[in-house]
Design a protein around this motif. Sequence first.
Motif, PDB file in Angstrom:
ATOM      1  N   GLU A  87       0.831  -1.209   0.000  1.00 36.40           N
ATOM      2  CA  GLU A  87       0.000   0.000   0.000  1.00 36.40           C
ATOM      3  C   GLU A  87       0.863   1.256   0.000  1.00 36.40           C
ATOM      4  OE1 GLU A  87      -0.320  -2.569   1.941  1.00 36.40           O
ATOM      5  OE2 GLU A  87      -2.427  -3.166   2.204  1.00 36.40           O
ATOM      6  N   ALA A  88       1.985   1.193   0.749  1.00 39.93           N
ATOM      7  CA  ALA A  88       2.884   2.341   0.822  1.00 39.93           C
ATOM      8  C   ALA A  88       3.466   2.652  -0.554  1.00 39.93           C
ATOM      9  CB  ALA A  88       4.002   2.071   1.818  1.00 39.93           C
ATOM     10  N   GLN A  89       3.932   1.617  -1.256  1.00 44.03           N
ATOM     11  CA  GLN A  89       4.504   1.824  -2.588  1.00 44.03           C
ATOM     12  C   GLN A  89       3.483   2.395  -3.566  1.00 44.03           C
ATOM     13  OE1 GLN A  89       6.336  -2.068  -3.550  1.00 44.03           O
ATOM     14  NE2 GLN A  89       8.282  -0.969  -3.574  1.00 44.03           N
ATOM     15  N   THR A  90       2.284   1.855  -3.527  1.00 39.87           N
ATOM     16  CA  THR A  90       1.235   2.339  -4.424  1.00 39.87           C
ATOM     17  C   THR A  90       0.907   3.805  -4.156  1.00 39.87           C
ATOM     18  OG1 THR A  90       0.256   0.133  -4.587  1.00 39.87           O
ATOM     19  CG2 THR A  90      -1.148   2.010  -5.178  1.00 39.87           C
ATOM     20  N   THR A  91       0.705   4.134  -2.880  1.00 40.78           N
ATOM     21  CA  THR A  91       0.335   5.503  -2.502  1.00 40.78           C
ATOM     22  C   THR A  91       1.444   6.492  -2.815  1.00 40.78           C
ATOM     23  OG1 THR A  91      -1.094   4.685  -0.723  1.00 40.78           O
ATOM     24  CG2 THR A  91      -0.387   6.988  -0.594  1.00 40.78           C
ATOM     25  N   LEU A  92       2.674   6.141  -2.456  1.00 41.10           N
ATOM     26  CA  LEU A  92       3.788   7.072  -2.643  1.00 41.10           C
ATOM     27  C   LEU A  92       4.179   7.218  -4.117  1.00 41.10           C
ATOM     28  CD1 LEU A  92       5.829   6.000   0.483  1.00 41.10           C
ATOM     29  CD2 LEU A  92       4.695   8.205   0.141  1.00 41.10           C
ATOM     30  N   SER A  93       4.004   6.170  -4.906  1.00 39.36           N
ATOM     31  CA  SER A  93       4.278   6.271  -6.343  1.00 39.36           C
ATOM     32  C   SER A  93       3.271   7.213  -7.003  1.00 39.36           C
ATOM     33  CB  SER A  93       4.210   4.892  -6.992  1.00 39.36           C
ATOM     34  OG  SER A  93       5.250   4.056  -6.506  1.00 39.36           O
ATOM     35  N   LEU A  94       2.000   7.111  -6.597  1.00 38.85           N
ATOM     36  CA  LEU A  94       0.972   8.012  -7.109  1.00 38.85           C
ATOM     37  C   LEU A  94       1.250   9.445  -6.663  1.00 38.85           C
ATOM     38  CD1 LEU A  94      -1.667   8.436  -8.635  1.00 38.85           C
ATOM     39  CD2 LEU A  94      -2.902   7.859  -6.528  1.00 38.85           C
ATOM     40  N   PHE A  95       1.715   9.576  -5.430  1.00 36.15           N
ATOM     41  CA  PHE A  95       2.074  10.898  -4.902  1.00 36.15           C
ATOM     42  C   PHE A  95       3.146  11.551  -5.765  1.00 36.15           C
ATOM     43  CE2 PHE A  95       5.289  13.148  -2.342  1.00 36.15           C
ATOM     44  CZ  PHE A  95       4.545  14.233  -1.911  1.00 36.15           C
ATOM     45  N   LEU A  96       4.199  10.791  -6.111  1.00 31.56           N
ATOM     46  CA  LEU A  96       5.278  11.344  -6.923  1.00 31.56           C
ATOM     47  C   LEU A  96       4.814  11.657  -8.342  1.00 31.56           C
ATOM     48  CD1 LEU A  96       8.290   9.123  -5.814  1.00 31.56           C
ATOM     49  CD2 LEU A  96       7.958  11.566  -5.362  1.00 31.56           C
ATOM     50  N   GLU A  97       3.879  10.859  -8.853  1.00 31.47           N
ATOM     51  CA  GLU A  97       3.350  11.097 -10.190  1.00 31.47           C
ATOM     52  C   GLU A  97       2.553  12.394 -10.247  1.00 31.47           C
ATOM     53  OE1 GLU A  97      -0.022   9.101 -13.093  1.00 31.47           O
ATOM     54  OE2 GLU A  97       1.144   7.773 -11.794  1.00 31.47           O
ATOM     55  N   LYS A  98       1.762  12.638  -9.183  1.00 33.14           N
ATOM     56  CA  LYS A  98       0.902  13.819  -9.168  1.00 33.14           C
ATOM     57  C   LYS A  98       1.615  15.069  -8.673  1.00 33.14           C
ATOM     58  CE  LYS A  98      -3.395  13.673  -8.209  1.00 33.14           C
ATOM     59  NZ  LYS A  98      -4.719  13.565  -7.559  1.00 33.14           N
ATOM     60  N   TYR A  99       2.565  14.889  -7.750  1.00 32.52           N
ATOM     61  CA  TYR A  99       3.204  16.052  -7.120  1.00 32.52           C
ATOM     62  C   TYR A  99       4.729  15.897  -7.142  1.00 32.52           C
ATOM     63  CZ  TYR A  99      -1.559  15.975  -5.239  1.00 32.52           C
ATOM     64  OH  TYR A  99      -2.924  15.904  -5.096  1.00 32.52           O
ATOM     65  N   PRO A 100       5.326  15.852  -8.325  1.00 37.33           N
ATOM     66  CA  PRO A 100       6.775  15.612  -8.409  1.00 37.33           C
ATOM     67  C   PRO A 100       7.630  16.709  -7.777  1.00 37.33           C
ATOM     68  CG  PRO A 100       5.885  16.282 -10.548  1.00 37.33           C
ATOM     69  CD  PRO A 100       4.711  16.036  -9.648  1.00 37.33           C
ATOM     70  N   GLU A 101       7.085  17.916  -7.643  1.00 36.46           N
ATOM     71  CA  GLU A 101       7.849  19.029  -7.077  1.00 36.46           C
ATOM     72  C   GLU A 101       7.546  19.271  -5.601  1.00 36.46           C
ATOM     73  OE1 GLU A 101      10.157  20.394  -8.942  1.00 36.46           O
ATOM     74  OE2 GLU A 101       9.518  19.101 -10.607  1.00 36.46           O
ATOM     75  N   HIS A 102       6.792  18.378  -4.993  1.00 29.26           N
ATOM     76  CA  HIS A 102       6.417  18.553  -3.587  1.00 29.26           C
ATOM     77  C   HIS A 102       7.649  18.533  -2.680  1.00 29.26           C
ATOM     78  CE1 HIS A 102       4.448  17.724   0.316  1.00 29.26           C
ATOM     79  NE2 HIS A 102       3.370  18.252  -0.238  1.00 29.26           N
ATOM     80  N   LYS A 103       7.575  19.251  -1.587  1.00 29.55           N
ATOM     81  CA  LYS A 103       8.706  19.338  -0.666  1.00 29.55           C
ATOM     82  C   LYS A 103       9.097  17.979  -0.091  1.00 29.55           C
ATOM     83  CE  LYS A 103       5.701  20.449   3.279  1.00 29.55           C
ATOM     84  NZ  LYS A 103       5.370  21.453   4.319  1.00 29.55           N
ATOM     85  N   ASN A 104       8.152  17.024  -0.065  1.00 28.94           N
ATOM     86  CA  ASN A 104       8.452  15.699   0.475  1.00 28.94           C
ATOM     87  C   ASN A 104       8.720  14.659  -0.617  1.00 28.94           C
ATOM     88  OD1 ASN A 104       8.277  16.241   3.278  1.00 28.94           O
ATOM     89  ND2 ASN A 104       6.038  16.241   3.163  1.00 28.94           N
ATOM     90  N   ALA A 105       8.986  15.121  -1.832  1.00 28.37           N
ATOM     91  CA  ALA A 105       9.202  14.183  -2.939  1.00 28.37           C
ATOM     92  C   ALA A 105      10.399  13.271  -2.684  1.00 28.37           C
ATOM     93  CB  ALA A 105       9.382  14.953  -4.243  1.00 28.37           C
ATOM     94  N   ASN A 106      11.506  13.845  -2.240  1.00 26.62           N
ATOM     95  CA  ASN A 106      12.700  13.021  -1.987  1.00 26.62           C
ATOM     96  C   ASN A 106      12.458  12.028  -0.855  1.00 26.62           C
ATOM     97  OD1 ASN A 106      14.241  14.216  -4.010  1.00 26.62           O
ATOM     98  ND2 ASN A 106      15.008  15.823  -2.649  1.00 26.62           N
ATOM     99  N   LYS A 107      11.753  12.460   0.179  1.00 24.46           N
ATOM    100  CA  LYS A 107      11.432  11.567   1.282  1.00 24.46           C
ATOM    101  C   LYS A 107      10.532  10.433   0.803  1.00 24.46           C
ATOM    102  CE  LYS A 107      11.210  10.162   5.549  1.00 24.46           C
ATOM    103  NZ  LYS A 107      12.377   9.479   6.180  1.00 24.46           N
ATOM    104  N   ALA A 108       9.627  10.731  -0.114  1.00 28.14           N
ATOM    105  CA  ALA A 108       8.744   9.706  -0.672  1.00 28.14           C
ATOM    106  C   ALA A 108       9.561   8.649  -1.408  1.00 28.14           C
ATOM    107  CB  ALA A 108       7.721  10.339  -1.601  1.00 28.14           C
ATOM    108  N   LYS A 109      10.571   9.083  -2.160  1.00 27.29           N
ATOM    109  CA  LYS A 109      11.432   8.135  -2.874  1.00 27.29           C
ATOM    110  C   LYS A 109      12.163   7.223  -1.892  1.00 27.29           C
ATOM    111  CE  LYS A 109      12.152  11.390  -6.691  1.00 27.29           C
ATOM    112  NZ  LYS A 109      13.128  12.299  -7.359  1.00 27.29           N
TER     113      LYS A 109
END
Length: 259
Positions: free
Chosen positions: A219-241
């Motif tokens: 679930e974490a991988q699915t959610t965070l991958s979608l997060f990076l797809e939608k918000y690649p410039e978000h301040k937490n993008a690197n943390k998501a990776k």
Amino acid sequence: MMSNKITFSLIVTLLFLFACGGGVRKQDLSPDAYFEYAKKKFDGGDYVEAITDFTVIVLKFSGNPVVDDAQYYLAESHFKEGEHIIAVAEYNKLLSDYPQSEYRILAQFKRGMAFYEMSPRPELDQEYTRKAIRGFQEFVEENPGHDLTSKAESFINELRAKLARKKLTGGDTYRKKGEYEAAVIYYELVIKEFFDSPPAADAMFWKGHSHVKLKQYDEAQTTLSLFLEKYPEHKNANKAKELIEESHDNLQKTAKGDS
């Protein structure tokens, strides 16, 4: 309804009455003259006196074309005084009693503004926020081509973001207490109900983070991958990776342990 231009005779009447005895004998004023007298109070910022005079006009000259004008400015005077609950009641009175008034559209918009002014900080009860949204939505639906429609839509977006932040705060509270399952529920509500608002991005990241804490790595991988797809410039993008990599590593360890 009263014309925006004051007739010459009306000006003469007002000047004469002001000259008599150093003040105005309000009981001698015609409906139009009384309205102009009250409007001068309003324009001068004397809203308390204006409230009194507009109230007298509404009660004394019922049936006269000037009354709906007075009713609108009565509501406006309460709004200017910060008496927003009373202002809403007076705007509603104009809308119900004078549906053909030239001030109807403005009264609709200002009713939404009155609720907007009462909308509190996100962490507090949001009853007035919801009422403001409903008021602006009604305005947009009934007046799609009006000059104020885009402003109403902007207020709707702002207020919806506030509702989203309130739910986001609920998720953050549970997350900080280590109650990640409850946090996920709140974050999902933000994502589903307010997907087009700025807080949805934060909700998606922290939902993925909470899944990691719960060791729900798929679930974490699915959610965070979608997060990076939608918000690649978000301040937490690197943390998501980093969290995606962590989840991937843990899934591999689990797979090796099962084999």
